[in-house]
Enzyme design. Structure first.
Site: not given
Ligand code: AMP
Length: 218
Positions: A13, A88, A127, A163, A174
């Protein structure tokens, strides 16, 4: 047009969002990125979110909906948005509908990135991201420099790092959170009659972009 990019962590994404945003002429709201920026800046929201994020758990819905409401109501987002990493959970999907109704906008489509868990684990373990601009990289080594032009022209280029939530334990958490809390969102959108487009997320970056554009009628 507001488009929700939907799929497992590591489905691509974040890689596709800038390409689709450019094609549509709208900005990106990436909640993960907003939270990482808050952590870098040491804000109360960042400090509160950090522990859950490092473990690979979801951050509280009210925090996420706060970011969504503030961002989508701001001037740069007047013509729409690509939503990367939000929604989410079902309460987030419901909250997004309310925010969109409040600001007189409608959801255009939910674009689903379809990919198997095994492929995710392999992808995410290779990654790296820039510690300054967050651009994703594969086939590179930790400690190398980021050569994204906007990053280099800032206060020195960033360094490629893994990360914390891309470590194997956090990746599994996750994926579990996705199954428990995120997958039901698709059922919710189906019941709402939302436009849902599913694409195969395995392929080259260009192939996936073409599928996504085709699915969105671009
Ligand atoms: P991402 O960069 O989208 O993979 O998000 C990294 C982390 O941020 C996720 O594993 C969650 O801990 C938190 N996070 C990001 N977006 C959301 C969301 N919409 N709802 C809950 N946690 C989020």
């Amino acid at each position: 047009m507001v488009i929700v990019l939907f799929g497992k962590p590591g489905a691509g994404k974040g890689t596709q969002a800038p390409r689709l945003a450019a094609a549509l002429g709208v900005p990106i709201l990436a909640t993960g990125e907003a939270l990482r920026a808050a952590i870098r800046e040491g804000t109360p929201m960042g400090l509160a979110a950090k522990a859950a994020m490092d473990r690979g758990e979801l951050v509280a819905d009210d925090v996420i909906l706060g970011i969504v409401k503030e961002t989508l109501s701001s001037a740069p987002f007047a013509n729409g948005a690509i939503l990367d990493g939000v929604v989410r959970t079902v309460p987030q999907a419901d909250g997004l509908q309310r925010v969109l109704a409040d600001i007189g906008r409608k959801l255009g489509a939910v674009l689903v990135f379809d990919i198997a868990d095994g492929e995710i684990v392999q992808r995410v373990s290779g990654r790296l991201v820039c510690d300054k601009c967050s651009a994703p990289f594969s086939g590179r080594e930790p400690g190398e420099s980021c050569e994204v032009s906007g990053c280099q022209s800032g206060q020195g280029g960033g360094t490629l790092v893994r990360r914390k939530d891309d470590e194997p334990d956090a990746v599994q958490t996750r994926l579990d959170q996705y199954q428990q809390k995120t997958a039901p969102v698709l059922e919710w959108y189906t019941k709402q009659g939302a436009r849902i487009a599913t694409i195969d997320a395995v392929g080259t970056v260009d192939e996936v972009t073409n599928r996504a554009k085709h699915a969105l009628g671009l």
